[in-house]
Design an enzyme around this catalytic site. Sequence first.
Site, PDB file in Angstrom:
ATOM      1  CG  ASP A 219      36.865  36.921  38.296  1.00 59.67           C
ATOM      2  OD1 ASP A 219      37.672  37.559  37.603  1.00 59.67           O
ATOM      3  OD2 ASP A 219      35.786  37.386  38.685  1.00 59.67           O
ATOM      4  CG  ASP A 265      32.249  40.322  37.001  1.00 58.62           C
ATOM      5  OD1 ASP A 265      32.690  39.172  36.922  1.00 58.62           O
ATOM      6  OD2 ASP A 265      32.947  41.305  37.328  1.00 58.62           O
TER       7      ASP A 265
END
Length: 446
Positions: A219, A265
């Site tokens: 990420d 997420d």
Amino acid sequence: MDSALSDPHNGSAEAGGPTNSTTRPPSTPEGIALAYGSLLLMALLPIFFGALRSVRCARGKNASDMPETITSRDAARFPIIASCTLLGLYLFFKIFSQEYINLLLSMYFFVLGILALSHTISPFMNKFFPASFPNRQYQLLFTQGSGENKEEIINYEFDTKDLVCLGLSSIVGVWYLLRKHWIANNLFGLAFSLNGVELLHLNNVSTGCILLGGLFIYDVFWVFGTNVMVTVAKSFEAPIKLVFPQDLLEKGLEANNFAMLGLGDVVIPGIFIALLLRFDISLKKNTHTYFYTSFAAYIFGLGLTIFIMHIFKHAQPALLYLVPACIGFPVLVALAKGEVTEMFSYEESNPKDPAAPLRARPDRWGLGPHRRAPVEGTGGQGQLQDRAGGSRIPPARPLWLLFPSPFLGPPLLLPTPCRQKKPPASPLPRSQVGKVGVIFRFCIVD
């Protein structure tokens, strides 16, 4: 994917709803607070209820609800596969017309969204059906071959209540297909997230740390190191993110200045939080200390993500803040309680073994492949027996599996077909009895 929340001050729109190239007026502080608070709430709901449903899923005796298990090997290669997929999509959008790609994706998610939403609302809808409701059973059977070589490809069992839920979900699907409205997008996104947390299980805490650690690096690199993640997010018109308008107070339901949060997420930390809930239950202390701790850690991490994004006016990789919080807080609690060994030695038993749905194995740290316990009457194969005496791999109803998309969530979900084999003459390993392979399938359980 990263938590690419739109910058409220420059009026940009990084969202999954309708957008245009014109500059929008800045959002009000009230609208910004409402948008961020709504995103936080929408992220918490699928994690909380998905974790609760994952416990029933792990304990369930119904073959249709068997979860898929991520091993340490799967967790280690996930970031690599996801990176390749992300880069491939980036090149795809650069070479081919964005309009045609998104048209294909809209049809794809139209079907998958209906099925995922139907599975999500089914337990709630069953409470509203009266006892006199004429509930009939149906079976969709698709085979190939004939005689002794006859092979069962699809065996899907459903009832009238399922059809009602499917009809209601279809209304939302048509709404999303025609309008791409942000509410329809969120309904599908919440359904995908809840299904992911419920049906995708980590086999132990060590695997969860490997997965979260790898995606932490993934990420950060793809958000701060390149513009690939944000570019694909802006081009990808699909319910792979939760969105909420910051100008809702000014424009109502037709608002179009969105803040957004990627489903990855939600799902990736969610499956780790769900694992800790099942670990709490395995301790048999009637407390959910680790679940509540990790849940509070997620709130803290996501709140910090929103705060940093708001201060620096730049899209943030949410896992940069969520991973240390979701792992660090429970480990600190385990250190304080002297239960670190128990936490890392905990490993879930075979979900097909109803006699021991959850148990800890103090002699293993769970770094190797997940070992399935044999099911009684299957010759140690760990398989389910059907009425005809054959084995069915996987169970009768489709499982909704995660595809390692660039958004690290469950946007690309694939139904796993069922394939029936005749009993072998001598016991064979599961991989030799017959494993169903699906293109782009992430969880391959040996």
